[in-house]
Design an enzyme around this catalytic site. Structure first.
Site, PDB file in Angstrom:
ATOM      1  N   ILE A  70       0.824  -1.209   0.000  1.00  0.00           N
ATOM      2  CA  ILE A  70       0.000   0.000   0.000  1.00  0.00           C
ATOM      3  C   ILE A  70       0.863   1.266   0.000  1.00  0.00           C
ATOM      4  CG2 ILE A  70      -1.644   1.314   1.415  1.00  0.00           C
ATOM      5  CD1 ILE A  70      -2.822  -1.432   2.324  1.00  0.00           C
ATOM      6  N   TYR A 126      -3.363  -6.834  16.705  1.00  0.00           N
ATOM      7  CA  TYR A 126      -3.439  -6.011  15.479  1.00  0.00           C
ATOM      8  C   TYR A 126      -4.696  -5.144  15.524  1.00  0.00           C
ATOM      9  CZ  TYR A 126      -3.601  -4.825  10.502  1.00  0.00           C
ATOM     10  OH  TYR A 126      -3.654  -4.148   9.308  1.00  0.00           O
ATOM     11  N   LYS A 143      -4.978  -1.026  15.619  1.00  0.00           N
ATOM     12  CA  LYS A 143      -5.625  -0.246  14.560  1.00  0.00           C
ATOM     13  C   LYS A 143      -6.809   0.550  15.108  1.00  0.00           C
ATOM     14  CE  LYS A 143      -2.830  -1.347  11.160  1.00  0.00           C
ATOM     15  NZ  LYS A 143      -1.960  -0.353  10.535  1.00  0.00           N
ATOM     16  N   VAL A 203      -5.884  -6.688   1.407  1.00  0.00           N
ATOM     17  CA  VAL A 203      -5.280  -6.104   0.207  1.00  0.00           C
ATOM     18  C   VAL A 203      -4.051  -6.928  -0.190  1.00  0.00           C
ATOM     19  CG1 VAL A 203      -4.095  -4.060  -0.707  1.00  0.00           C
ATOM     20  CG2 VAL A 203      -6.082  -3.777   0.795  1.00  0.00           C
ATOM     21  N   SER A 234       3.452  -8.773   2.188  1.00  0.00           N
ATOM     22  CA  SER A 234       3.274  -9.386   3.510  1.00  0.00           C
ATOM     23  C   SER A 234       1.984 -10.198   3.564  1.00  0.00           C
ATOM     24  CB  SER A 234       3.305  -8.342   4.628  1.00  0.00           C
ATOM     25  OG  SER A 234       2.115  -7.613   4.682  1.00  0.00           O
ATOM     26  N   ARG A 275       1.369 -14.115   4.555  1.00  0.00           N
ATOM     27  CA  ARG A 275       0.349 -14.603   5.509  1.00  0.00           C
ATOM     28  C   ARG A 275      -0.460 -15.746   4.893  1.00  0.00           C
ATOM     29  NH1 ARG A 275       0.376  -9.163   6.620  1.00  0.00           N
ATOM     30  NH2 ARG A 275      -1.439  -8.549   5.406  1.00  0.00           N
TER      31      ARG A 275
HETATM   32  P1  NAD Z   1       3.644  -4.772   3.676  1.00  0.00           P
HETATM   33  O1  NAD Z   1       3.324  -5.271   5.058  1.00  0.00           O
HETATM   34  O2  NAD Z   1       3.793  -5.805   2.614  1.00  0.00           O
HETATM   35  O3  NAD Z   1       4.948  -3.877   3.705  1.00  0.00           O
HETATM   36  C1  NAD Z   1       5.321  -3.206   4.849  1.00  0.00           C
HETATM   37  C2  NAD Z   1       6.490  -2.274   4.568  1.00  0.00           C
HETATM   38  O4  NAD Z   1       6.821  -1.679   5.828  1.00  0.00           O
HETATM   39  C3  NAD Z   1       7.737  -2.978   4.055  1.00  0.00           C
HETATM   40  O5  NAD Z   1       8.230  -2.278   2.923  1.00  0.00           O
HETATM   41  C4  NAD Z   1       8.699  -2.869   5.241  1.00  0.00           C
HETATM   42  O6  NAD Z   1      10.068  -2.780   4.841  1.00  0.00           O
HETATM   43  C5  NAD Z   1       8.224  -1.601   5.921  1.00  0.00           C
HETATM   44  N1  NAD Z   1       8.597  -1.504   7.333  1.00  0.00           N
HETATM   45  C6  NAD Z   1       8.585  -2.497   8.251  1.00  0.00           C
HETATM   46  N2  NAD Z   1       9.067  -2.036   9.418  1.00  0.00           N
HETATM   47  C7  NAD Z   1       9.364  -0.733   9.237  1.00  0.00           C
HETATM   48  C8  NAD Z   1       9.937   0.268  10.067  1.00  0.00           C
HETATM   49  N3  NAD Z   1      10.300  -0.011  11.335  1.00  0.00           N
HETATM   50  N4  NAD Z   1      10.120   1.510   9.559  1.00  0.00           N
HETATM   51  C9  NAD Z   1       9.785   1.789   8.267  1.00  0.00           C
HETATM   52  N5  NAD Z   1       9.271   0.871   7.421  1.00  0.00           N
HETATM   53  C10 NAD Z   1       9.064  -0.381   7.910  1.00  0.00           C
HETATM   54  O7  NAD Z   1       2.543  -3.678   3.238  1.00  0.00           O
HETATM   55  P2  NAD Z   1       0.958  -3.712   3.308  1.00  0.00           P
HETATM   56  O8  NAD Z   1       0.428  -5.114   3.508  1.00  0.00           O
HETATM   57  O9  NAD Z   1       0.502  -2.938   2.147  1.00  0.00           O
HETATM   58  O10 NAD Z   1       0.599  -2.939   4.662  1.00  0.00           O
HETATM   59  C11 NAD Z   1       0.832  -1.559   4.791  1.00  0.00           C
HETATM   60  C12 NAD Z   1      -0.080  -0.991   5.879  1.00  0.00           C
HETATM   61  O11 NAD Z   1      -1.453  -1.223   5.541  1.00  0.00           O
HETATM   62  C13 NAD Z   1       0.125  -1.581   7.267  1.00  0.00           C
HETATM   63  O12 NAD Z   1      -0.048  -0.585   8.254  1.00  0.00           O
HETATM   64  C14 NAD Z   1      -0.993  -2.591   7.365  1.00  0.00           C
HETATM   65  O13 NAD Z   1      -1.366  -2.871   8.692  1.00  0.00           O
HETATM   66  C15 NAD Z   1      -2.098  -1.859   6.624  1.00  0.00           C
HETATM   67  N6  NAD Z   1      -3.136  -2.757   6.123  1.00  0.00           N
HETATM   68  C16 NAD Z   1      -2.812  -3.753   5.238  1.00  0.00           C
HETATM   69  C17 NAD Z   1      -3.818  -4.603   4.797  1.00  0.00           C
HETATM   70  C18 NAD Z   1      -3.521  -5.725   3.839  1.00  0.00           C
HETATM   71  O14 NAD Z   1      -4.372  -6.609   3.686  1.00  0.00           O
HETATM   72  N7  NAD Z   1      -2.381  -5.735   3.176  1.00  0.00           N
HETATM   73  C19 NAD Z   1      -5.130  -4.438   5.254  1.00  0.00           C
HETATM   74  C20 NAD Z   1      -5.412  -3.410   6.147  1.00  0.00           C
HETATM   75  C21 NAD Z   1      -4.401  -2.570   6.578  1.00  0.00           C
END
Ligand code: NAD
Length: 252
Positions: free
Chosen positions: A19, A150, A154, A183, A187, A191
């Protein structure tokens, strides 16, 4: 419509993949000057026309130093987050502390560091600054199995968002949360892989994730980025203190 963020300066955390990356790329396309950051700088490769930097949002010192370096901005997007799998019984104190540090306190750190410059810029331009925090449908919107800590983090993100919005509503700063459903992201793929190991295969795990989505599919990062562009832009000048689902009906 293009150029919706022309003249805006934006910082995005966790922009290396998923995202955060989709948001950084969409912001560049819409004409913003984008500071794309991630703890893993190599993941930022290939984001065209962004200023890239390693930034670990777990480090208060690093976040403060980076904010000093970047100076005044219009938009801060707090994306970094981690999904812990399990109930309260599988959540150790260490798991709890890590999840709250990365998912919630990192937003506190970044907002404290960037807000003074955002206030100055809003006063100078007469246009509101925008803070966008990545929450989730798994939060105060909906209880989701095996998303104990989690979901708690949130929900805290939504509370933090509303509190910041209330404090700065008359000072030219808007603050909103985005609540995605499931989404597709690196990561999330992990999962699916991990869950597949305990329930008899990746396909079964995929089915379970899709079954949570009333629309019958998971979302794409670009569908979340579209809302971030709107919230960052002046089109959303009247929008603050919201927690907006983009989730295919997940939290409905
Ligand atoms: P992801 O989890 O695949 O990627 C996470 C990114 O965060 C990576 O590039 C990683 O290097 C970086 N990261 C990790 N620790 C870090 C730190 N200490 N400092 C800076 N960067 C750091 O991405 P995603 O799944 O798109 O999730 C992004 C956000 O969206 C998260 O907050 C997640 O909770 C939220 N979210 C995701 C989903 C989903 O289904 N993917 C749904 C709801 C909310």
């Amino acid at each position: 419509m293009a150029g919706r963020l022309k003249g805006k300066v934006a910082v995005v955390t966790a922009a290396g993949q998923g995202i955060g990356r989709a948001i950084a790329e969409a912001f560049v396309r819409e004409g913003a000057t984008v500071y794309a950051t991630d703890v893993d700088k190599a993941k930022l490769d290939g984001i065209a026309r962004a200023k890239k930097a390693r930034l670990d949002v777990l480090s208060t010192r690093a976040v403060e130093a980076y904010a000093q370096k970047v100076g005044q901005i219009d938009v801060l997007v707090n994306v970094a987050g981690f999904v812990h799998h399990g109930t309260v019984l599988e959540c150790s104190e260490k798991d709890w502390d890590f999840s709250f540090d990365l998912n919630v306190k990192a937003m506190h750190r970044a907002i404290r560091a960037f807000l003074p410059g955002m206030l100055e810029r809003a006063a100078a331009t007469g246009r509101s600054g925008s803070i966008i925090n990545m929450a989730s449908g798994a939060s105060s919107l909906k209880g989701v199995p095996n998303r104990y800590v989690y979901g708690a983090t949130k929900a805290a993100v939504i509370g933090l968002t509303k509190a910041v919005a209330a404090d700065f509503v008359a000072k030219g700063i808007r603050c909103n949360a985005i609540c995605p459903g499931t989404v597709r992201s690196p990561s999330w793929e992990e999962r699916v892989e991990e869950l597949g190991k305990s329930i008899g295969g990746k396909d079964k795990a995929l089915e379970m994730f899709v079954a949570r989505q009333p629309m019958g599919r998971v979302g794409n990062p670009e569908e979340i980025a579209a809302l971030a562009v709107y919230l960052a832009s002046d089109e959303a000048a009247f929008t603050t203190g919201t927690a907006i689902p983009v989730d295919g009906g997940f939290a409905n």
